[in-house]
Motif scaffolding. Sequence first.
Motif, PDB file in Angstrom:
ATOM      1  N   GLU A  44       2.550   5.481  -7.766  1.00 56.99           N
ATOM      2  CA  GLU A  44       3.641   5.086  -6.868  1.00 56.99           C
ATOM      3  C   GLU A  44       3.228   5.091  -5.396  1.00 56.99           C
ATOM      4  O   GLU A  44       3.996   4.699  -4.530  1.00 56.99           O
ATOM      5  CB  GLU A  44       4.879   5.971  -7.090  1.00 56.99           C
ATOM      6  CG  GLU A  44       4.694   7.452  -6.781  1.00 56.99           C
ATOM      7  CD  GLU A  44       4.113   8.276  -7.941  1.00 56.99           C
ATOM      8  OE1 GLU A  44       3.542   7.684  -8.873  1.00 56.99           O
ATOM      9  OE2 GLU A  44       4.238   9.520  -7.888  1.00 56.99           O
ATOM     10  N   SER A  62       1.231   3.497  -2.510  1.00 55.22           N
ATOM     11  CA  SER A  62       0.650   2.160  -2.293  1.00 55.22           C
ATOM     12  C   SER A  62      -0.371   2.172  -1.157  1.00 55.22           C
ATOM     13  O   SER A  62      -0.472   3.141  -0.407  1.00 55.22           O
ATOM     14  CB  SER A  62       1.772   1.191  -1.946  1.00 55.22           C
ATOM     15  OG  SER A  62       2.378   1.617  -0.741  1.00 55.22           O
ATOM     16  N   THR A  63      -1.087   1.062  -1.011  1.00 52.27           N
ATOM     17  CA  THR A  63      -2.012   0.916   0.124  1.00 52.27           C
ATOM     18  C   THR A  63      -1.231   1.068   1.432  1.00 52.27           C
ATOM     19  O   THR A  63      -1.699   1.664   2.393  1.00 52.27           O
ATOM     20  CB  THR A  63      -2.715  -0.457   0.078  1.00 52.27           C
ATOM     21  OG1 THR A  63      -3.233  -0.660  -1.237  1.00 52.27           O
ATOM     22  CG2 THR A  63      -3.850  -0.534   1.080  1.00 52.27           C
ATOM     23  N   ASP A  98       1.360   2.957   1.976  1.00 55.36           N
ATOM     24  CA  ASP A  98       1.608   4.384   2.248  1.00 55.36           C
ATOM     25  C   ASP A  98       0.387   5.043   2.888  1.00 55.36           C
ATOM     26  O   ASP A  98       0.521   5.844   3.819  1.00 55.36           O
ATOM     27  CB  ASP A  98       1.968   5.137   0.957  1.00 55.36           C
ATOM     28  CG  ASP A  98       3.266   4.635   0.346  1.00 55.36           C
ATOM     29  OD1 ASP A  98       4.188   4.322   1.119  1.00 55.36           O
ATOM     30  OD2 ASP A  98       3.346   4.545  -0.896  1.00 55.36           O
ATOM     31  N   THR A 100      -6.866  -4.776  -0.611  1.00 55.50           N
ATOM     32  CA  THR A 100      -5.928  -4.323  -1.644  1.00 55.50           C
ATOM     33  C   THR A 100      -4.506  -4.214  -1.084  1.00 55.50           C
ATOM     34  O   THR A 100      -3.799  -3.241  -1.368  1.00 55.50           O
ATOM     35  CB  THR A 100      -6.374  -2.956  -2.219  1.00 55.50           C
ATOM     36  OG1 THR A 100      -6.597  -2.061  -1.121  1.00 55.50           O
ATOM     37  CG2 THR A 100      -7.634  -3.060  -3.054  1.00 55.50           C
ATOM     38  N   ASP A 136      -0.623  -4.708  -0.847  1.00 54.84           N
ATOM     39  CA  ASP A 136       0.287  -4.629  -1.990  1.00 54.84           C
ATOM     40  C   ASP A 136       0.808  -6.007  -2.387  1.00 54.84           C
ATOM     41  O   ASP A 136       1.126  -6.258  -3.534  1.00 54.84           O
ATOM     42  CB  ASP A 136       1.426  -3.656  -1.664  1.00 54.84           C
ATOM     43  CG  ASP A 136       0.857  -2.292  -1.249  1.00 54.84           C
ATOM     44  OD1 ASP A 136       0.017  -1.767  -1.994  1.00 54.84           O
ATOM     45  OD2 ASP A 136       1.213  -1.783  -0.177  1.00 54.84           O
ATOM     46  N   GLN A 137       0.899  -6.915  -1.418  1.00 54.47           N
ATOM     47  CA  GLN A 137       1.323  -8.301  -1.666  1.00 54.47           C
ATOM     48  C   GLN A 137       0.420  -9.189  -0.818  1.00 54.47           C
ATOM     49  O   GLN A 137      -0.082  -8.741   0.213  1.00 54.47           O
ATOM     50  CB  GLN A 137       2.753  -8.524  -1.162  1.00 54.47           C
ATOM     51  CG  GLN A 137       3.812  -7.715  -1.866  1.00 54.47           C
ATOM     52  CD  GLN A 137       5.099  -7.714  -1.051  1.00 54.47           C
ATOM     53  OE1 GLN A 137       5.182  -7.096  -0.015  1.00 54.47           O
ATOM     54  NE2 GLN A 137       6.098  -8.430  -1.526  1.00 54.47           N
ATOM     55  N   LEU A 145       0.258  -6.587   5.038  1.00 55.98           N
ATOM     56  CA  LEU A 145       0.419  -5.140   5.188  1.00 55.98           C
ATOM     57  C   LEU A 145       0.714  -4.829   6.664  1.00 55.98           C
ATOM     58  O   LEU A 145       1.534  -3.955   6.983  1.00 55.98           O
ATOM     59  CB  LEU A 145      -0.892  -4.469   4.745  1.00 55.98           C
ATOM     60  CG  LEU A 145      -0.869  -3.004   4.382  1.00 55.98           C
ATOM     61  CD1 LEU A 145       0.273  -2.666   3.471  1.00 55.98           C
ATOM     62  CD2 LEU A 145      -2.186  -2.647   3.690  1.00 55.98           C
ATOM     63  N   LYS A 188      -6.803   0.792  -1.534  1.00 50.21           N
ATOM     64  CA  LYS A 188      -6.541   1.527  -2.767  1.00 50.21           C
ATOM     65  C   LYS A 188      -7.334   0.809  -3.857  1.00 50.21           C
ATOM     66  O   LYS A 188      -6.782   0.046  -4.656  1.00 50.21           O
ATOM     67  CB  LYS A 188      -5.038   1.533  -3.076  1.00 50.21           C
ATOM     68  CG  LYS A 188      -4.685   2.347  -4.312  1.00 50.21           C
ATOM     69  CD  LYS A 188      -3.200   2.308  -4.630  1.00 50.21           C
ATOM     70  CE  LYS A 188      -2.937   2.999  -5.963  1.00 50.21           C
ATOM     71  NZ  LYS A 188      -1.530   2.968  -6.373  1.00 50.21           N
ATOM     72  N   LYS A 217      -6.736   0.613  -7.872  1.00 48.04           N
ATOM     73  CA  LYS A 217      -5.865  -0.300  -8.636  1.00 48.04           C
ATOM     74  C   LYS A 217      -6.607  -1.568  -9.082  1.00 48.04           C
ATOM     75  O   LYS A 217      -6.105  -2.315  -9.913  1.00 48.04           O
ATOM     76  CB  LYS A 217      -4.589  -0.629  -7.858  1.00 48.04           C
ATOM     77  CG  LYS A 217      -4.764  -1.535  -6.686  1.00 48.04           C
ATOM     78  CD  LYS A 217      -3.403  -1.835  -6.053  1.00 48.04           C
ATOM     79  CE  LYS A 217      -3.593  -2.663  -4.805  1.00 48.04           C
ATOM     80  NZ  LYS A 217      -2.399  -2.873  -4.042  1.00 48.04           N
ATOM     81  N   ASP A 226      -9.846   6.098  -2.816  1.00 46.94           N
ATOM     82  CA  ASP A 226      -8.759   5.518  -2.013  1.00 46.94           C
ATOM     83  C   ASP A 226      -8.632   6.276  -0.683  1.00 46.94           C
ATOM     84  O   ASP A 226      -8.901   7.477  -0.617  1.00 46.94           O
ATOM     85  CB  ASP A 226      -7.423   5.641  -2.758  1.00 46.94           C
ATOM     86  CG  ASP A 226      -7.447   4.946  -4.113  1.00 46.94           C
ATOM     87  OD1 ASP A 226      -8.210   3.972  -4.269  1.00 46.94           O
ATOM     88  OD2 ASP A 226      -6.696   5.380  -5.018  1.00 46.94           O
TER      89      ASP A 226
END
Length: 311
Positions: free
Chosen positions: A48, A50-51, A53, A82, A84-85, A90, A141, A144, A159
């Motif tokens: 849970e 994420s990059t 965070d 990496t 998240d989208q 980011l 990260k 993943k 990470d």
Amino acid sequence: MATGIIGVGHYLPEDILTNKDLEKMVDTTDEWIRTRTGIETRHIAKNEESTFDLAYQAAINALAHANIEAEQLDMILVATVTADQSFPSLACQLQAKLGASQASAMDISAACSGFIYGVITAKQFIDGGVYKNILVIGADKLSKITDWTDRNTCVLFGDGAGAAIVSEVSEDKGILSFELGADGSGGNALHQEDNKIRMNGREVFKFAVRKMPESAEKVVEKAGFTKSDVDYLIPHQANVRIMEAARERLGLPKKKMAYSVNKYGNTSAASIPISLSEDVHEGKIKDGDLIVLVGFGGGLTWGAMTLRWGK
Ligand code: ACO
């Protein structure tokens, strides 16, 4: 005035994966990993976490160290492979969460060289008088996109995130020289396929032991210094044997090279800023020190700079 770094911060996720843990996952040994890479442990983010965070925590720490507010940022650059989208970037997500309402924002994709690409991009805006404060983050990260059944790669990565505030500094400080490079023809040696990292370790190794020392030496010459002027080397923390090649080329003793690959593994774009931040906060890097930062990564890409530490 010159352009330099006025604050640094980093963040590592809590969970630690040891070589002994990896022995239970793939056909490997603690001894093989330590002797071939220097890695003993790496930090792995929870599902849970994420990059974003990781990047956010590093950013908060760098802002505090620089003693500036998020509203004073003119730009946010996040070096990552990496995110998240793919969009929004980011950097845009961070702009919102940090409340950096005056900042433009974008991501940079240059794998492990990304932080150096980011700082040198930031330098152009500050040198040109366009912006005053730019937040540059290296965050990844890799866990993943790691194939946890492939012993050739899964033992190498970790990470984390590191961040720097790039701003105006006094004339005798800051970034004195740099080099950025790419060789797209070698891209296949390290690439993403079916959302997993694929690597020809030997090819990457050959490229890195040639490029890192060469690039480090070149930026020292470009800045008008000799190797004996260098106080500290921060190489990308991928493999201790590659790092040693750069250290030996500059003729530096072991204690003058950043060394965190044993604890964190290869954290991609985060590796150089994590080392920089850790060593500044631990007092290993002092005001006025001449530092060489040098990295290489997927692309293939490389980058190096000399930096006179301090404001
Ligand atoms: N445990 C045990 N054996 C292994 C493991 C493992 N984890 N991984 C590979 N081996 C085996 C190989 O299969 C090979 O066996 P074979 O001879 O039967 O085929 C043998 O060990 C030797 O392999 P080599 O590739 O010769 O080992 P080498 O000494 O080159 O070390 C390594 C491998 C550590 C991957 C090295 O090549 C390296 O560090 N390369 C650079 C990797 C790197 O830095 N990548 C990141 C780039 S940065 C970025 O952008 C993310």
